[in-house]
Design a protein around this motif. Structure first.
Motif, PDB file in Angstrom:
ATOM      1  N   ASP A  73     -50.250  34.604  -6.759  1.00 25.49           N
ATOM      2  CA  ASP A  73     -51.660  34.343  -6.461  1.00 25.49           C
ATOM      3  C   ASP A  73     -51.781  32.987  -5.785  1.00 25.49           C
ATOM      4  O   ASP A  73     -51.205  32.000  -6.244  1.00 25.49           O
ATOM      5  N   PHE A  74     -52.552  32.949  -4.701  1.00 25.54           N
ATOM      6  CA  PHE A  74     -52.841  31.696  -4.022  1.00 25.54           C
ATOM      7  C   PHE A  74     -54.315  31.393  -4.213  1.00 25.54           C
ATOM      8  O   PHE A  74     -55.174  32.223  -3.960  1.00 25.54           O
ATOM      9  N   ASP A  75     -54.614  30.190  -4.684  1.00 22.81           N
ATOM     10  CA  ASP A  75     -55.986  29.788  -4.970  1.00 22.81           C
ATOM     11  C   ASP A  75     -56.356  28.590  -4.109  1.00 22.81           C
ATOM     12  O   ASP A  75     -56.091  27.438  -4.482  1.00 22.81           O
ATOM     13  N   PRO A  76     -56.958  28.819  -2.929  1.00 23.68           N
ATOM     14  CA  PRO A  76     -57.313  27.695  -2.059  1.00 23.68           C
ATOM     15  C   PRO A  76     -58.402  26.804  -2.655  1.00 23.68           C
ATOM     16  O   PRO A  76     -58.460  25.615  -2.362  1.00 23.68           O
ATOM     17  N   ALA A  77     -59.257  27.361  -3.508  1.00 24.21           N
ATOM     18  CA  ALA A  77     -60.335  26.577  -4.112  1.00 24.21           C
ATOM     19  C   ALA A  77     -59.805  25.618  -5.177  1.00 24.21           C
ATOM     20  O   ALA A  77     -60.459  24.639  -5.512  1.00 24.21           O
ATOM     21  N   ASN A  78     -58.628  25.884  -5.710  1.00 24.67           N
ATOM     22  CA  ASN A  78     -58.063  25.065  -6.775  1.00 24.67           C
ATOM     23  C   ASN A  78     -56.928  24.193  -6.224  1.00 24.67           C
ATOM     24  O   ASN A  78     -55.830  24.169  -6.759  1.00 24.67           O
ATOM     25  N   GLY A  79     -57.191  23.508  -5.133  1.00 25.21           N
ATOM     26  CA  GLY A  79     -56.207  22.601  -4.556  1.00 25.21           C
ATOM     27  C   GLY A  79     -55.082  23.306  -3.821  1.00 25.21           C
ATOM     28  O   GLY A  79     -54.051  22.706  -3.564  1.00 25.21           O
ATOM     29  N   GLY A  80     -55.254  24.564  -3.494  1.00 24.45           N
ATOM     30  CA  GLY A  80     -54.218  25.295  -2.778  1.00 24.45           C
ATOM     31  C   GLY A  80     -52.990  25.585  -3.613  1.00 24.45           C
ATOM     32  O   GLY A  80     -51.882  25.620  -3.098  1.00 24.45           O
TER      33      GLY A  80
END
Length: 160
Positions: A73-80
Motif C-alpha cells: 500500500d502506498f499512502d501519499p497523504a501520510n508522507g508518501g
C-alpha cells in the motif's frame, strides 16, 4: 441398426458426475470451508520479499495457520509511506485451550491478552535458506514496544 441416444440420459449422467466431483472436492480437499478460523493482519517495516500466500504461520514451532494475502500500500497523504499489510489466517482447531471455561473468550481476546501481558509479536523468519522463502513466526518479545498502524478497521492487528 443403432439405437438413438437419449439427450436426457446423457445430461443426467453429466450433471451427476459434476455433483459427485464438487462433493469430493469439498469433503476431501476443502475441509477448511467448515472450520472456524481467526483472521488478522500485520504490517512490516522491512522488505517482505520471499513471503508468499500460503506461507506458514507458526507459534513456538507449531504451524497454526497460513498467510492469505500480501500486498503493498502506498499512502501519499501520510508522507508518501509504503505499508506492507500481510493477512493471516489462524486455525483455531490447532490451538487447544486447556482452561475450564473455553467458551468464555474468543481467540482474538486471548491473543490480545498475550500481546498486552506477554509481548506476543509477529516477525518474519526464514522458511528455507536454500530458496529464500519466509514464514511468519509468532513469539514472545516482552521487551519490544507494541506498535500498531491501525489502518484496517475490519481485521484485528497483530503487532510486529
Amino acid at each position: 441398426m443403432s439405437k438413438k441416444t437419449n439427450p436426457t440420459v446423457i445430461g443426467s449422467f453429466v450433471m451427476g458426475a459434476l455433483a459427485l466431483s464438487i462433493a469430493g472436492v469439498v469433503l476431501l480437499g476443502g475441509s477448511s470451508y467448515f472450520e472456524d478460523n481467526f483472521r488478522c493482519i500485520t504490517y512490516y517495516g522491512e522488505s517482505i520479499s520471499g513471503l508468499d500466500v500460503g506461507a506458514p504461520v507458526e507459534l513456538q514451532g507449531v504451524r497454526i495457520g497460513m498467510v492469505t494475502h500480501v500486498q503493498l500500500d502506498f499512502d501519499p497523504a501520510n508522507g508518501g509511506h509504503f505499508f506492507r499489510p500481510v493477512q493471516l489466517q489462524i486455525e483455531q482447531k490447532r490451538i487447544n485451550i486447556l482452561d475450564a471455561d473455553k467458551a468464555a473468550t474468543d481467540l482474538q481476546t486471548r491473543f490480545e491478552s498475550l500481546v498486552a501481558h506477554q509481548g506476543l509479536r509477529a516477525r518474519l523468519a526464514p522458511q528455507s535458506m536454500l530458496t529464500g522463502k519466509l514464514k511468519v513466526e509468532l513469539g514472545f518479545y516482552p521487551d519490544q514496544p507494541m506498535v500498531r498502524h491501525q489502518r484496517d478497521d475490519q481485521l484485528w492487528e497483530m503487532p510486529t
